[in-house]
Design a protein around this motif. Structure first.
Motif, PDB file in Angstrom:
ATOM      1  N   ILE A   3      92.389  68.852  61.638  1.00 16.96           N
ATOM      2  CA  ILE A   3      92.563  67.413  61.840  1.00 16.96           C
ATOM      3  C   ILE A   3      91.716  66.680  60.814  1.00 16.96           C
ATOM      4  CG2 ILE A   3      92.159  65.480  63.398  1.00 16.96           C
ATOM      5  CD1 ILE A   3      92.782  67.301  65.704  1.00 16.96           C
ATOM      6  N   PRO A   4      92.338  65.797  60.011  1.00 14.45           N
ATOM      7  CA  PRO A   4      91.535  65.014  59.057  1.00 14.45           C
ATOM      8  C   PRO A   4      90.699  63.977  59.777  1.00 14.45           C
ATOM      9  CG  PRO A   4      93.815  64.282  59.042  1.00 14.45           C
ATOM     10  CD  PRO A   4      93.758  65.496  59.942  1.00 14.45           C
ATOM     11  N   LYS A   5      89.495  63.737  59.280  1.00 16.69           N
ATOM     12  CA  LYS A   5      88.597  62.751  59.878  1.00 16.69           C
ATOM     13  C   LYS A   5      88.490  61.547  58.954  1.00 16.69           C
ATOM     14  CE  LYS A   5      85.837  66.150  62.389  1.00 16.69           C
ATOM     15  NZ  LYS A   5      84.492  66.704  62.608  1.00 16.69           N
ATOM     16  N   PRO A   6      88.981  60.372  59.354  1.00 19.16           N
ATOM     17  CA  PRO A   6      88.893  59.178  58.499  1.00 19.16           C
ATOM     18  C   PRO A   6      87.446  58.796  58.214  1.00 19.16           C
ATOM     19  CG  PRO A   6      90.426  58.841  60.326  1.00 19.16           C
ATOM     20  CD  PRO A   6      89.685  60.112  60.610  1.00 19.16           C
ATOM     21  N   LYS A   7      87.236  58.152  57.063  1.00 21.81           N
ATOM     22  CA  LYS A   7      85.882  57.763  56.676  1.00 21.81           C
ATOM     23  C   LYS A   7      85.297  56.744  57.647  1.00 21.81           C
ATOM     24  CE  LYS A   7      86.585  58.617  51.750  1.00 21.81           C
ATOM     25  NZ  LYS A   7      86.570  58.018  50.398  1.00 21.81           N
ATOM     26  N   LYS A   8      86.117  55.775  58.107  1.00 23.79           N
ATOM     27  CA  LYS A   8      85.615  54.774  59.054  1.00 23.79           C
ATOM     28  C   LYS A   8      85.154  55.419  60.335  1.00 23.79           C
ATOM     29  CE  LYS A   8      88.419  50.915  57.374  1.00 23.79           C
ATOM     30  NZ  LYS A   8      89.443  49.916  57.748  1.00 23.79           N
ATOM     31  N   LEU A   9      85.894  56.432  60.762  1.00 23.41           N
ATOM     32  CA  LEU A   9      85.527  57.099  62.005  1.00 23.41           C
ATOM     33  C   LEU A   9      84.216  57.841  61.845  1.00 23.41           C
ATOM     34  CD1 LEU A   9      86.283  57.811  64.870  1.00 23.41           C
ATOM     35  CD2 LEU A   9      87.627  59.730  64.000  1.00 23.41           C
ATOM     36  N   LYS A  10      84.041  58.482  60.677  1.00 20.55           N
ATOM     37  CA  LYS A  10      82.776  59.175  60.443  1.00 20.55           C
ATOM     38  C   LYS A  10      81.610  58.195  60.465  1.00 20.55           C
ATOM     39  CE  LYS A  10      84.771  62.879  57.619  1.00 20.55           C
ATOM     40  NZ  LYS A  10      84.789  63.514  56.280  1.00 20.55           N
ATOM     41  N   ALA A  11      81.806  56.997  59.840  1.00 21.39           N
ATOM     42  CA  ALA A  11      80.738  56.005  59.812  1.00 21.39           C
ATOM     43  C   ALA A  11      80.404  55.525  61.207  1.00 21.39           C
ATOM     44  CB  ALA A  11      81.152  54.827  58.926  1.00 21.39           C
ATOM     45  N   SER A  12      81.438  55.271  62.024  1.00 22.33           N
ATOM     46  CA  SER A  12      81.181  54.780  63.377  1.00 22.33           C
ATOM     47  C   SER A  12      80.474  55.832  64.210  1.00 22.33           C
ATOM     48  CB  SER A  12      82.499  54.375  64.049  1.00 22.33           C
ATOM     49  OG  SER A  12      83.337  55.502  64.182  1.00 22.33           O
ATOM     50  N   LEU A  13      80.825  57.091  63.989  1.00 20.21           N
ATOM     51  CA  LEU A  13      80.159  58.157  64.735  1.00 20.21           C
ATOM     52  C   LEU A  13      78.685  58.238  64.374  1.00 20.21           C
ATOM     53  CD1 LEU A  13      82.848  61.000  64.585  1.00 20.21           C
ATOM     54  CD2 LEU A  13      82.163  59.663  66.564  1.00 20.21           C
ATOM     55  N   SER A  14      78.369  58.135  63.064  1.00 22.91           N
ATOM     56  CA  SER A  14      76.962  58.200  62.656  1.00 22.91           C
ATOM     57  C   SER A  14      76.184  56.991  63.170  1.00 22.91           C
ATOM     58  CB  SER A  14      76.880  58.276  61.127  1.00 22.91           C
ATOM     59  OG  SER A  14      77.466  57.129  60.533  1.00 22.91           O
ATOM     60  N   GLU A  15      76.810  55.784  63.137  1.00 16.12           N
ATOM     61  CA  GLU A  15      76.126  54.593  63.643  1.00 16.12           C
ATOM     62  C   GLU A  15      75.862  54.704  65.142  1.00 16.12           C
ATOM     63  OE1 GLU A  15      78.624  51.417  62.567  1.00 16.12           O
ATOM     64  OE2 GLU A  15      78.223  51.529  60.416  1.00 16.12           O
ATOM     65  N   ASN A  16      76.851  55.168  65.896  1.00 15.59           N
ATOM     66  CA  ASN A  16      76.657  55.328  67.337  1.00 15.59           C
ATOM     67  C   ASN A  16      75.561  56.343  67.634  1.00 15.59           C
ATOM     68  OD1 ASN A  16      78.612  53.504  67.934  1.00 15.59           O
ATOM     69  ND2 ASN A  16      80.250  55.020  68.107  1.00 15.59           N
ATOM     70  N   GLN A  17      75.505  57.399  66.843  1.00 16.90           N
ATOM     71  CA  GLN A  17      74.459  58.400  67.060  1.00 16.90           C
ATOM     72  C   GLN A  17      73.083  57.804  66.790  1.00 16.90           C
ATOM     73  OE1 GLN A  17      74.989  61.417  68.326  1.00 16.90           O
ATOM     74  NE2 GLN A  17      72.780  61.687  68.388  1.00 16.90           N
ATOM     75  N   GLU A  18      72.957  56.979  65.736  1.00 17.54           N
ATOM     76  CA  GLU A  18      71.671  56.334  65.439  1.00 17.54           C
ATOM     77  C   GLU A  18      71.246  55.412  66.583  1.00 17.54           C
ATOM     78  OE1 GLU A  18      72.051  54.354  61.749  1.00 17.54           O
ATOM     79  OE2 GLU A  18      72.238  56.191  60.564  1.00 17.54           O
ATOM     80  N   LEU A  19      72.200  54.633  67.119  1.00 18.99           N
ATOM     81  CA  LEU A  19      71.872  53.743  68.231  1.00 18.99           C
ATOM     82  C   LEU A  19      71.423  54.533  69.454  1.00 18.99           C
ATOM     83  CD1 LEU A  19      74.774  51.127  67.948  1.00 18.99           C
ATOM     84  CD2 LEU A  19      72.361  50.786  67.400  1.00 18.99           C
TER      85      LEU A  19
END
Length: 544
Positions: free
Chosen positions: A464-480
């Motif tokens: 499954i390809p992972k979109p760049k926006k989704l990767k960014a949102s995942l990293s931001e949510n993890q930081e929060l």
């Protein structure tokens, strides 16, 4: 009779023979030259068949309100009545997307269902060659064969249970009685036993070459649907996967001399993608994501092809020269085969092969899907579930359970038992709903049992390809989440210190002074607490 008239002129005979030999030799050379020129690669000629005009002519001749040919003529040429033929066309159109009229990329009208079914009936009724119907119906030979194949399969699929069933005992007795009157044996069992003795052994299945796709006309394409991740699905998706497998086995497209897919020249990869896009049309239209998925599938099929060759011919007890001298498949180039064998006997390849064998020996979680891909299997379950996508828990259980109900392995049995313990749990938590819309495997029941995902294909979902926006949102949510966790730990430490201080004060003081100090401490604690936290009674209050 004059004997001198019968004398044989040897010199004249030899001269005539030399002339004849020279003529034959020249003709042979010309013919051979022509064959070599015809066999050279060349572009295929485009034939403008004008499908709309052919479709309208067919309707005017047989299906209009006042057709050119009456019902009797229709019955003779189609071997059935018109209403029955129209029923078959309607059933095929509703069950098989192939028997629907579509437009190509240039908005040109394609072949109608009536024309496709008429083509199949003409070939069946008259035994016509595939290209013989081209003059009237305007349909190429390869497309005509595809119409015939799909027509026959569709008839069997639609009407087998009702009309193509096995004969009952009464039907069999009637058949035997009629056969006996005509001189055939009446003992059907003895006749079947006699036939079985004369039947030749069944031939082994040959390689899948997909010649029906390779030989398609230039204006013919196969429509392939894609899922939301850009992966091929449906029956046509299976045809695409098999076509990719046949392509990487052709030496001109994917040479086996390269040790890894990264070493494969970009020119070769582009040529394979171009060939795929010339044979298949994708819905929705192909984009870079789908092209990357196709490259990944080409990589997997290419590596599997080399693995199959190694399983056939590689023998560690033989020398490199002995293995390289025997090419295991006619599709393999001998020079490429020698380079591949040389790589297998290298020290680096031996070490990698040993590691791979050890890893395969540890792998216990197998499935019984066979050659069917996970996206196709998931799409089939989605259709059976009225458009509801299956959860990974359901996919795992279905792919590890055989038709007889048994489980494929002990490990799978243990995992299924753990998964069923969570049957009543809700898989989607509100904190990850936005992520779940793109990645439904996040925090589901399967991940609770088997652990979070790592790099590579998603378990029970495939690549499954992972979109760049989704990767960014995942990293931001993890930081929060990390910041919130850190703040909670700091607050807990502060509260613990205050509790210890209050305990010491209570032990050393008493009376109204202690109550004043405790009230002040509670006010500080309440102001530092989160507004979402519920108040809990303080065990160190000294209220009378």
């Amino acid at each position: 009779m004059d004997p001198s008239s019968d004398d044989f002129d040897v010199a004249a005979y030899l001269q005539n023979r030399e002339v004849e030999d020279t003529y034959v030799l020249n003709r042979f050379r010309e013919r051979r030259k022509k064959i070599l020129e015809d066999g050279a690669p060349r572009s295929r000629k485009y034939v403008n068949r004008d499908h709309p005009a052919a479709n309208q002519r067919l309707i005017d001749d047989y299906f209009a309100d006042e057709p050119t040919y009456d019902d009797a003529m229709f019955r003779r040429r189609y071997r059935m009545q018109k209403h029955l033929f129209l029923r078959i066309v309607g059933d095929l159109s509703s069950s098989d997307n192939y028997f629907t009229q579509r437009a190509d990329a240039a908005k040109k009208e394609g072949i109608s269902p009536l024309a496709k079914c008429t083509t199949a009936m003409r070939m069946l009724a008259y035994g016509m060659a595939a290209d013989a119907v081209d003059e009237y119906i305007k349909i190429g030979g390869t497309t005509a064969l595809e119409c015939l194949r799909r027509f026959c399969k569709g008839i069997i699929r639609l009407y087998e249970q009702e009309y193509l069933r096995a004969p009952t005992q009464d039907d069999l007795q009637k058949i035997l009685h009629v056969s006996e009157l005509r001189g055939f044996p009446s003992d059907i069992e003895a006749e079947e036993a006699h036939i079985e003795k004369e039947v030749e052994p069944k031939k082994k299945r040959g390689p899948t070459r997909m010649l029906d796709v390779w030989d398609m006309d230039d204006d013919d394409v196969i429509i392939v649907n894609l899922d939301k991740y850009g992966r091929p699905i449906g029956k046509e998706g299976g045809i695409l996967n098999r076509f990719i497998g046949s392509m990487v086995r052709r030496k001109q497209f994917a040479p086996i001399k390269y040790t890894s897919w990264k070493e494969m020249p970009l020119k070769q990869k582009s040529a394979m993608l171009k060939k795929i896009e010339s044979k298949f049309e994708f819905i929705p239209p192909i984009n870079d994501t789908t092209r990357e998925m196709l490259k990944s599938e080409l990589n997997d099929k290419w590596k599997q092809w080399k693995t199959d060759l190694k399983g056939k011919a590689y023998d560690p007890s033989k020398t490199e020269e002995e293995v390289a001298s025997v090419v295991p498949d006619s599709r393999v180039d001998p020079d490429q085969w020698r380079e591949l064998v040389h790589h297998w006997f290298s020290e680096k390849a031996q070490k990698i092969s040993k590691i791979n064998r050890q890893n395969r020996a540890k792998f216990e979680d197998v499935h019984h899907l066979g050659t069917k891909s996970l996206p196709i299997f998931i799409d089939e379950k989605k259709k059976k579930g009225n458009g509801v996508s299956p959860k990974r828990k359901e996919i795992y259980i279905d792919t590890r359970t055989r038709k007889d109900g048994s489980i494929v392995s002990e490990k799978a049995s243990r995992v299924i038992e753990e998964l069923k313990k969570h049957d009543n749990e809700v898989e989607t938590s509100q904190s990850v709903q936005e992520i779940q819309s793109h990645m439904p495997w996040m925090d589901d029941i399967y991940s609770k049992v088997q652990g979070p995902e790592k790099r590579g294909p998603v378990r029970c979902m495939g690549k499954i390809p992972k979109p760049k926006k989704l990767k960014a949102s995942l990293s931001e949510n993890q930081e929060l989440r990390d910041k919130v966790k850190q703040m909670q730990e700091q607050q807990n430490n502060t509260n613990a210190v205050l509790v210890n201080v209050l305990s010491l004060i209570q032990n050393r003081f008493s009376g109204e002074d202690v109550n004043d100090i405790l009230r002040a401490a509670r006010q500080v604690t309440d102001s530092s607490s989160s507004p979402n936290q519920t108040d809990s009674p303080n065990p160190y209050t000294n209220e009378d």
